[in-house]
Scaffold this motif. Structure first.
Motif, PDB file in Angstrom:
ATOM      1  N   PRO A 194       0.684  -1.191  -0.065  1.00 51.73           N
ATOM      2  CA  PRO A 194       0.012   0.082   0.018  1.00 51.73           C
ATOM      3  C   PRO A 194       0.831   1.181   0.181  1.00 51.73           C
ATOM      4  O   PRO A 194       0.435   2.336  -0.362  1.00 51.73           O
ATOM      5  N   ASP A 195       2.108   1.178   0.380  1.00 51.48           N
ATOM      6  CA  ASP A 195       2.969   2.392   0.664  1.00 51.48           C
ATOM      7  C   ASP A 195       3.406   2.805  -0.904  1.00 51.48           C
ATOM      8  O   ASP A 195       3.988   4.065  -1.181  1.00 51.48           O
ATOM      9  N   LEU A 196       3.083   2.145  -1.890  1.00 49.22           N
ATOM     10  CA  LEU A 196       3.366   2.475  -3.337  1.00 49.22           C
ATOM     11  C   LEU A 196       2.160   2.571  -3.978  1.00 49.22           C
ATOM     12  O   LEU A 196       1.985   3.531  -4.924  1.00 49.22           O
ATOM     13  N   GLU A 197       1.097   1.498  -3.717  1.00 45.95           N
ATOM     14  CA  GLU A 197      -0.229   1.595  -4.346  1.00 45.95           C
ATOM     15  C   GLU A 197      -1.093   2.754  -4.066  1.00 45.95           C
ATOM     16  O   GLU A 197      -1.577   3.604  -4.861  1.00 45.95           O
ATOM     17  N   LEU A 198      -1.229   3.363  -2.760  1.00 41.75           N
ATOM     18  CA  LEU A 198      -2.081   4.537  -2.283  1.00 41.75           C
ATOM     19  C   LEU A 198      -1.456   5.870  -2.731  1.00 41.75           C
ATOM     20  O   LEU A 198      -1.996   6.605  -3.234  1.00 41.75           O
ATOM     21  N   ALA A 335     -17.175   1.508   3.743  1.00 43.33           N
ATOM     22  CA  ALA A 335     -15.534   1.223   3.712  1.00 43.33           C
ATOM     23  C   ALA A 335     -14.754   1.578   2.540  1.00 43.33           C
ATOM     24  O   ALA A 335     -15.292   1.341   1.354  1.00 43.33           O
ATOM     25  N   GLN A 336     -13.554   1.784   2.879  1.00 42.53           N
ATOM     26  CA  GLN A 336     -12.885   2.359   1.520  1.00 42.53           C
ATOM     27  C   GLN A 336     -11.179   2.060   2.047  1.00 42.53           C
ATOM     28  O   GLN A 336     -10.828   1.921   2.944  1.00 42.53           O
ATOM     29  N   ARG A 337     -10.389   2.456   1.140  1.00 46.36           N
ATOM     30  CA  ARG A 337      -9.043   2.362   1.515  1.00 46.36           C
ATOM     31  C   ARG A 337      -8.678   3.436   2.199  1.00 46.36           C
ATOM     32  O   ARG A 337      -9.207   4.558   2.190  1.00 46.36           O
ATOM     33  N   PHE A 360       2.170   4.904   4.113  1.00 45.14           N
ATOM     34  CA  PHE A 360       0.781   4.257   3.965  1.00 45.14           C
ATOM     35  C   PHE A 360       0.780   2.852   4.191  1.00 45.14           C
ATOM     36  O   PHE A 360      -0.214   1.890   3.376  1.00 45.14           O
ATOM     37  N   GLU A 361       2.050   2.113   4.437  1.00 46.02           N
ATOM     38  CA  GLU A 361       2.028   0.761   4.553  1.00 46.02           C
ATOM     39  C   GLU A 361       1.144   0.208   5.301  1.00 46.02           C
ATOM     40  O   GLU A 361       0.955  -1.080   5.031  1.00 46.02           O
ATOM     41  N   GLY A 362       0.616   0.713   6.272  1.00 49.71           N
ATOM     42  CA  GLY A 362      -0.206   0.026   7.345  1.00 49.71           C
ATOM     43  C   GLY A 362       0.427  -0.311   8.298  1.00 49.71           C
ATOM     44  O   GLY A 362       1.714  -0.102   8.390  1.00 49.71           O
ATOM     45  N   GLU A 363      -0.380  -1.040   9.322  1.00 49.74           N
ATOM     46  CA  GLU A 363       0.432  -1.764  10.485  1.00 49.74           C
ATOM     47  C   GLU A 363       0.987  -3.327   9.966  1.00 49.74           C
ATOM     48  O   GLU A 363       0.606  -4.061   9.507  1.00 49.74           O
ATOM     49  N   PRO A 364       2.504  -2.838  10.130  1.00 49.13           N
ATOM     50  CA  PRO A 364       3.291  -3.842   9.284  1.00 49.13           C
ATOM     51  C   PRO A 364       3.102  -5.337   9.976  1.00 49.13           C
ATOM     52  O   PRO A 364       3.386  -6.308   9.256  1.00 49.13           O
ATOM     53  N   ALA A 365       2.542  -5.345  11.113  1.00 49.40           N
ATOM     54  CA  ALA A 365       2.529  -6.767  11.847  1.00 49.40           C
ATOM     55  C   ALA A 365       1.259  -7.594  11.374  1.00 49.40           C
ATOM     56  O   ALA A 365       1.101  -8.768  11.536  1.00 49.40           O
ATOM     57  N   GLU A 370      -5.023  -8.018   4.703  1.00 48.15           N
ATOM     58  CA  GLU A 370      -5.719  -7.383   5.513  1.00 48.15           C
ATOM     59  C   GLU A 370      -5.576  -5.769   5.356  1.00 48.15           C
ATOM     60  O   GLU A 370      -6.560  -4.995   5.623  1.00 48.15           O
ATOM     61  N   ARG A 371      -4.370  -5.589   5.375  1.00 45.46           N
ATOM     62  CA  ARG A 371      -3.925  -3.894   5.238  1.00 45.46           C
ATOM     63  C   ARG A 371      -4.476  -3.696   3.977  1.00 45.46           C
ATOM     64  O   ARG A 371      -4.844  -2.256   3.672  1.00 45.46           O
ATOM     65  N   ARG A 372      -4.790  -4.188   2.989  1.00 43.06           N
ATOM     66  CA  ARG A 372      -5.417  -3.722   1.603  1.00 43.06           C
ATOM     67  C   ARG A 372      -6.954  -3.756   1.524  1.00 43.06           C
ATOM     68  O   ARG A 372      -7.247  -3.506   0.656  1.00 43.06           O
ATOM     69  N   MET A 373      -7.426  -4.005   2.691  1.00 41.18           N
ATOM     70  CA  MET A 373      -8.962  -4.191   2.499  1.00 41.18           C
ATOM     71  C   MET A 373      -9.632  -2.820   2.717  1.00 41.18           C
ATOM     72  O   MET A 373      -9.054  -2.200   3.670  1.00 41.18           O
ATOM     73  N   PRO A 374     -10.680  -2.620   2.271  1.00 41.61           N
ATOM     74  CA  PRO A 374     -11.332  -1.363   2.640  1.00 41.61           C
ATOM     75  C   PRO A 374     -11.857  -1.335   4.012  1.00 41.61           C
ATOM     76  O   PRO A 374     -12.223  -2.527   4.477  1.00 41.61           O
ATOM     77  N   GLN A 375     -11.747  -0.398   4.800  1.00 36.17           N
ATOM     78  CA  GLN A 375     -12.052  -0.135   6.292  1.00 36.17           C
ATOM     79  C   GLN A 375     -12.780   0.990   6.277  1.00 36.17           C
ATOM     80  O   GLN A 375     -12.591   1.959   5.507  1.00 36.17           O
ATOM     81  N   PRO A 376     -13.512   1.242   7.566  1.00 34.03           N
ATOM     82  CA  PRO A 376     -14.322   2.397   7.658  1.00 34.03           C
ATOM     83  C   PRO A 376     -12.974   3.438   7.906  1.00 34.03           C
ATOM     84  O   PRO A 376     -12.168   3.106   8.654  1.00 34.03           O
ATOM     85  N   ALA A 377     -13.508   4.626   7.669  1.00 32.17           N
ATOM     86  CA  ALA A 377     -12.547   5.819   7.805  1.00 32.17           C
ATOM     87  C   ALA A 377     -12.236   6.089   9.065  1.00 32.17           C
ATOM     88  O   ALA A 377     -11.345   6.765   9.536  1.00 32.17           O
TER      89      ALA A 377
END
Length: 483
Positions: A194-198, A335-337, A360-365, A370-377
């Motif tokens: 996500p740190d490249l994609e987003l 839900a969104q990215r 924008f990598e998300g929580e690395p653990a 899961e990190r690439r799934m849409p989530q509530p803002a």
């Protein structure tokens, strides 16, 4: 080695065997190594590429290495109980001997194999070698399994002076001439990072809140490529939000204007992400699944962090309330990215006063899928609310009122742009804030035990407030608390 060393081979096996005893001692000491507390039982070389063939004076090896570790440390550990091997990106410098300025970079002296008699070291501390990495990024193309790509119309001048950037975290960063920053991912997994994609998606939306990637490095994988690094413009003279918050606390200064500006910046990024990438509706089944995932993370955290166990029964109520709301009220959320790991340290304020969001990598653990799934803002909002609390608790004496007004100001700024006040959905916000504090407790227990009391204090408060909204966090119908 050259081309033959870009894939596992007898020579590659000999290379990793010669480095094995050195890496066993060096890797666990690195801040970005995820397997702390468990012994290393072996290595598997995924790929080795010579960015600079080890000559008489200097060499640079790019290695992708799987590290095998047992599930449990101690005499009962056995190979059959090993976790799936993590893959790490290593950049290894090779010299006959290190000059004194590079002494902190030492990995060790090789005693066998093709590099016998040579000294190997962390290449990212050597400006000669990090300059070479930038030159490769300036010239798109392939070298072995490595692929160097460059954004269209990006202008990357040659011979920019490199320097390391701050304290090592879960990744490593280099700054080139105060013009670009290169983030190299250390623990890598197949798939789109996500740190490249987003940031690429946000660049297509002309979102000025996030620096657009100028170049990136990937490697061929078995099924999917591995994203290894991203080069982005460096915000010269910027200060991160964490440092600014601590400075304000130390001076007794108000931080609400900055908090409100951060809320606006977050909402702008969320709007651009929703426009750039698909959104989904969360109905009953999806909300129940969301609550179940939070509950499972709580259960796992309680097993890993004994100090969290007294709070577990009360904390479950936050997730049960979320599941009940999805079941009985007919509530449907979008839900969104999202950023996925938003806190003050992921925000930069330029000298102009403009705020940017980074990392924008998300929580690395958490797993990449899961990190690439849409989530509530609300997930990002909750992360920032927790960060204001972290800042307040890191300063003595603790200033709960400072955190409360900053949290309110942030929500107000978010409302200014989005038209939706996150505090009007207290059940959703409380569940995400609880989930974030649980994650923090596990992280601190593993990496910074001295900081564990910070998330535990929040969890104590969240547990005490189980019957209603958390103090100062999510009071519905108060969008104008801070003006």
């Amino acid at each position: 080695m050259s081309e033959a060393a870009t894939r596992p081979s007898a020579d590659a096996g000999a290379l990793i065997a010669s480095l094995d005893p050195l890496l066993r001692g060096w890797l666990p000491r690195q801040r970005w190594f995820a397997g702390k507390g468990r012994p290393v039982t072996g290595f598997e070389l995924v790929a080795a590429t010579e960015l600079l063939p080890p000559g008489a004076e200097l060499g640079l090896l790019h290695l992708l290495v799987r590290v095998r570790q047992p599930l449990l440390a101690g005499p009962d550990a056995a190979a059959e109980h090993e976790l799936p091997a993590d893959c790490y990106q290593l950049l290894i410098g090779v010299r006959a001997e290190l000059p004194p300025p590079l002494a902190p970079a030492l990995i060790g002296h090789v005693t066998q194999g093709a590099l016998a008699g040579r000294t190997v070291y962390e290449a990212l501390l050597d400006p000669r070698l990090t300059g070479l990495i930038l030159e490769r990024l300036r010239m798109p193309g392939r070298l072995g399994v490595l692929r160097f790509a460059r954004a269209e119309h990006s202008d990357i001048p040659p011979a920019l002076t490199p320097r390391t950037c701050g304290v090592e975290q879960s990744n490593s960063s280099l700054v080139y001439g105060d013009a670009f920053i290169l983030k190299l991912f250390r623990r890598v997994v197949p798939g789109v990072n996500p740190d490249l994609e987003l940031p690429l998606a946000l660049a297509r939306q002309d979102c000025a809140r996030v620096p657009a990637p100028a170049a990136w490095l990937t490697a061929d994988g078995v099924d999917e490529p591995l994203v290894l690094g991203v080069l982005q413009p460096y915000v010269r003279g910027a200060c991160d939000g964490w440092e600014l918050a601590l400075q304000a606390l130390a001076k007794g200064e108000d931080f609400t204007a900055e908090a409100r500006a951060l809320g606006r910046a977050t909402a702008e990024v969320h709007a651009a992400l929703a426009a750039a990438l698909p959104t989904v509706s969360l109905g009953r089944a999806q909300v129940e699944l969301l609550a179940r995932g939070m509950t499972e993370r709580l259960e796992a955290a309680a097993r890993a962090v004994p100090a969290l166990r007294p709070y577990e029964p009360a904390l479950r109520t936050a997730y049960q309330a979320l599941a009940d709301l999805g079941t009985h009220s007919g509530t449907v959320w979008t839900a969104q990215r999202v950023h996925g790991d938003l806190h003050l340290g992921q925000c930069l304020r330029a000298p102009t006063g403009a705020w940017s969001l980074i990392d924008f990598e998300g929580e690395p653990a958490r797993p990449l899928a899961e990190r690439r799934m849409p989530q509530p803002a609300a997930r990002d909002v909750a992360g920032m609310l927790r960060s204001f609390d972290y800042a307040a608790r890191s300063y003595r004496p603790w200033s709960p009122g400072w955190a409360d007004v900053c949290r309110a100001a942030y929500c107000t700024g978010y409302t200014d742009v989005s038209g939706r006040d996150p505090r009007t959905e207290p059940v959703l916000l409380r569940a995400h804030e609880t989930d974030k504090a649980v994650y923090e407790a596990v992280y601190e227990a593993r990496h910074r035990p001295d900081w564990l009391p910070v998330p535990l204090a929040a969890l104590d408060q969240l547990a005490a407030d189980a019957a209603g909204p958390r103090r100062g966090a999510a009071t519905p119908g108060r969008p104008d608390d801070v003006r």
